[in-house]
Design a protein around this motif. Structure first.
Motif, PDB file in Angstrom:
ATOM      1  N   VAL A 306       0.815  -1.220   0.000  1.00  0.00           N
ATOM      2  CA  VAL A 306       0.000   0.000   0.000  1.00  0.00           C
ATOM      3  C   VAL A 306       0.846   1.265   0.000  1.00  0.00           C
ATOM      4  CG1 VAL A 306      -1.929  -1.158   1.170  1.00  0.00           C
ATOM      5  CG2 VAL A 306      -0.172  -0.008   2.536  1.00  0.00           C
ATOM      6  N   GLN A 307       2.142   1.145  -0.286  1.00  0.00           N
ATOM      7  CA  GLN A 307       2.994   2.338  -0.260  1.00  0.00           C
ATOM      8  C   GLN A 307       2.522   3.383  -1.269  1.00  0.00           C
ATOM      9  OE1 GLN A 307       7.199   1.908  -1.289  1.00  0.00           O
ATOM     10  NE2 GLN A 307       7.715   3.430   0.270  1.00  0.00           N
ATOM     11  N   SER A 308       2.083   2.942  -2.433  1.00  0.00           N
ATOM     12  CA  SER A 308       1.616   3.900  -3.434  1.00  0.00           C
ATOM     13  C   SER A 308       0.379   4.645  -2.951  1.00  0.00           C
ATOM     14  CB  SER A 308       1.329   3.175  -4.751  1.00  0.00           C
ATOM     15  OG  SER A 308       0.403   2.116  -4.557  1.00  0.00           O
ATOM     16  N   ALA A 322       9.868   8.947  -0.584  1.00  0.00           N
ATOM     17  CA  ALA A 322       9.552   7.908   0.398  1.00  0.00           C
ATOM     18  C   ALA A 322      10.115   6.558  -0.033  1.00  0.00           C
ATOM     19  CB  ALA A 322       8.040   7.813   0.600  1.00  0.00           C
ATOM     20  N   ALA A 323       9.970   6.219  -1.315  1.00  0.00           N
ATOM     21  CA  ALA A 323      10.444   4.919  -1.804  1.00  0.00           C
ATOM     22  C   ALA A 323      11.962   4.817  -1.731  1.00  0.00           C
ATOM     23  CB  ALA A 323       9.955   4.690  -3.235  1.00  0.00           C
ATOM     24  N   THR A 324      12.654   5.856  -2.164  1.00  0.00           N
ATOM     25  CA  THR A 324      14.119   5.786  -2.211  1.00  0.00           C
ATOM     26  C   THR A 324      14.743   5.927  -0.824  1.00  0.00           C
ATOM     27  OG1 THR A 324      14.141   8.146  -2.782  1.00  0.00           O
ATOM     28  CG2 THR A 324      14.299   6.589  -4.587  1.00  0.00           C
ATOM     29  N   LEU A 325      14.271   6.877  -0.033  1.00  0.00           N
ATOM     30  CA  LEU A 325      14.872   7.082   1.288  1.00  0.00           C
ATOM     31  C   LEU A 325      14.583   5.919   2.234  1.00  0.00           C
ATOM     32  CD1 LEU A 325      14.268  10.901   1.853  1.00  0.00           C
ATOM     33  CD2 LEU A 325      16.343   9.747   1.059  1.00  0.00           C
ATOM     34  N   SER A 387       7.823   9.059   8.144  1.00  0.00           N
ATOM     35  CA  SER A 387       7.202   7.881   8.723  1.00  0.00           C
ATOM     36  C   SER A 387       7.666   6.614   8.015  1.00  0.00           C
ATOM     37  CB  SER A 387       5.677   7.998   8.648  1.00  0.00           C
ATOM     38  OG  SER A 387       5.045   6.853   9.191  1.00  0.00           O
ATOM     39  N   TRP A 388       7.774   6.665   6.696  1.00  0.00           N
ATOM     40  CA  TRP A 388       8.240   5.495   5.953  1.00  0.00           C
ATOM     41  C   TRP A 388       9.709   5.191   6.263  1.00  0.00           C
ATOM     42  CZ3 TRP A 388       6.263   1.469   3.590  1.00  0.00           C
ATOM     43  CH2 TRP A 388       4.927   1.511   3.179  1.00  0.00           C
ATOM     44  N   VAL A 389      10.519   6.229   6.376  1.00  0.00           N
ATOM     45  CA  VAL A 389      11.941   6.021   6.680  1.00  0.00           C
ATOM     46  C   VAL A 389      12.101   5.405   8.072  1.00  0.00           C
ATOM     47  CG1 VAL A 389      14.135   7.198   7.111  1.00  0.00           C
ATOM     48  CG2 VAL A 389      12.755   7.827   5.124  1.00  0.00           C
ATOM     49  N   LEU A 390      11.398   5.950   9.073  1.00  0.00           N
ATOM     50  CA  LEU A 390      11.511   5.437  10.440  1.00  0.00           C
ATOM     51  C   LEU A 390      10.900   4.045  10.558  1.00  0.00           C
ATOM     52  CD1 LEU A 390      10.733   8.675  12.477  1.00  0.00           C
ATOM     53  CD2 LEU A 390      12.958   7.591  12.093  1.00  0.00           C
TER      54      LEU A 390
END
Length: 454
Positions: A306-308, A322-325, A387-390
């Motif tokens: 569900v990242q997209s 968000a995807a790369t980091l 939030s995605w990185v953490l």
């Protein structure tokens, strides 16, 4: 010569997961072109789980027909398949086919399966081969594994994949009033994708070059002298030891590494006195395994699907970051764990709760798509990226902690770690695939034409 071998070990480890990591960081561009669009991450997630048939086959063959599979030959085959699949993907990634009247990117999905098959199988073949070399090269191999996520992320950042802007597009329309028809011009905001700094073809050719580098590094590593007396080797500070080899000998021919080798079972002198293992109760071990299964379900099955949906409502630039980091956070967390290991169960639980909280926020935003919180605010963009990185960083560190604890026990403990990791990943993917692709629980929309309440 030692420096050259370290470089070869690093390049060899880099090829372990570079192909699949490359796909994940290229997703912000792929979802704008391929017909699956926002559904694409869930397709990739389920394909990766299907590819676990590779390591399952190798494991069963080593268990029931030990010695039949030649380790070096298997690695040559899977890395060569990876090189070929990456090369074909560079030219076929945007080809589509009609199935039941619907367009699907069949070549992309098939080649993704083979890339996943290569990367999953590398998990049960690369490290056993490295154990045949001098022990100091094993840590370098793990650094190379970390680079398999870091380097594609840096390439994707340089590419600027999937970045877009909103532009006014004029349309000529006919308006009929009574018997009179007049032409009118209307303006509509639409998403315009900015051209990347280099194409997807170049990106996949770079992935092909990295896989080819892995193949060449492996060839030269096979020419290195083998070391067979590696009963225990320090891979981490704080008296954490690898006990796999004594266990392999005790358990019979579970691995071709033990054929024709003399493995010492006991220390041979004062310098070889083994550090005392830290004992854990059955309850504590059960907790560790449950945490591994839970974290694997979140990081490998549930949230990637569900990242997209959680990022694209804020724009393609946010999704790209968000995807790369977050992909960079994984190897960086593993590298940090190599130098700052911890075996605290309390810290493990705290990191799991914190990572689950970040994951819950990401999931909540995905459920609210296409009109999530703070959509028109830069704070919303920054919070979802952070939030995605953490989420990735904290749970990646937690999994390394679990591996450190179980590595100090026995080979069978690590085997069960792998079983729970794959089981959690599979359950997470199976749960999310119908929710995303069958029941349409998550909604997509064009960022520039959203009609959301202020």
């Amino acid at each position: 010569m030692a420096l050259l071998t370290h470089l070869l070990a690093c390049a060899f480890g880099m090829g372990s997961w570079v192909a699949i990591n490359g796909l994940w960081v290229e997703l912000p561009l792929l979802v704008t072109v391929l017909p699956e669009q926002w559904y694409l991450p869930s397709y990739i997630t389920i394909i990766i789980q299907m590819a676990n048939v590779g390591p399952l086959f190798v494991t069963l063959m080593n268990r029931f027909r030990p010695g039949l599979l030649k380790e070096v030959a298997v690695i040559y085959v899977i890395v060569s398949v990876g090189v070929l699949a990456c090369l074909l993907l560079a030219f076929l990634w945007n080809h589509t086919s009609l199935i039941a009247g619907t367009s699907h990117s069949i070549p992309f999905l098939i080649l993704t399966f083979f890339l996943a098959l290569v990367d999953c199988t590398s998990s049960v073949t690369f490290l056993p081969f490295m154990m045949q070399l001098q022990p100091q090269y094993t840590s370098t191999f793990f650094i190379g594994e970390g680079l398999s996520g870091l380097i594609p992320s840096l390439i994707a950042l340089g590419q600027g994949s999937g970045i877009s802007s909103c532009t006014n597009v004029s349309y000529e329309v006919n308006i009929t009033t009574g018997n009179e028809t007049t032409e009118s011009t209307i303006l509509k905001l639409e998403t315009t994708y900015l051209p990347p700094n280099f194409s997807t073809l170049i990106f996949f050719l770079l992935m092909t070059a990295m896989m080819l580098t892995c193949l060449l590094a492996f060839f030269f590593l096979t020419q290195q002298p083998k070391v067979w007396e590696l009963s225990q080797q320090h891979l981490f500070p704080s008296n954490i030891v690898l006990n796999s080899f004594d266990q392999i000998l005790d358990e019979g021919a579970d691995s071709q590494l033990s054929r024709g080798c003399s493995w010492p079972k006991d220390p041979k002198g004062p310098g070889d006195i083994l550090p005392q293992k830290v004992s854990y109760s059955l309850t504590q071990l059960t907790l560790i395994y449950l945490l591994v299964g839970w974290v694997s379900a979140l990081t490998n099955g549930v949230l990637p699907s569900v990242q997209s949906y959680s990022c694209l409502p804020y724009g393609h630039t946010t999704y790209h970051l968000a995807a790369t980091l977050s992909s960079m956070a994984n190897p960086l967390a593993c590298i940090v764990a190599m130098f700052l290991p911890s075996r605290s169960l309390t810290l493990m639980v705290i990191l799991t709760v914190a990572g689950t909280g970040f994951g819950a926020y990401n999931m909540a935003i995905a459920v609210m798509s296409p009109c999530p919180l703070l959509q028109q605010s830069q704070w919303g963009d920054a919070i979802i990226v952070l939030s995605w990185v953490l989420f990735t960083g904290t749970l990646s560190y937690m999994k390394v902690m679990a591996g450190v604890i179980l590595r100090s026990r026995s080979r069978s403990a690590l085997v069960w770690y792998g079983v729970l990791e794959q089981l959690g990943s599979l359950l997470g993917a199976l749960l999310m695939f119908p929710l995303v692709n069958v029941y349409g629980f998550f909604k997509s929309a064009d960022y520039c034409s959203l009609q959301c309440p202020a």
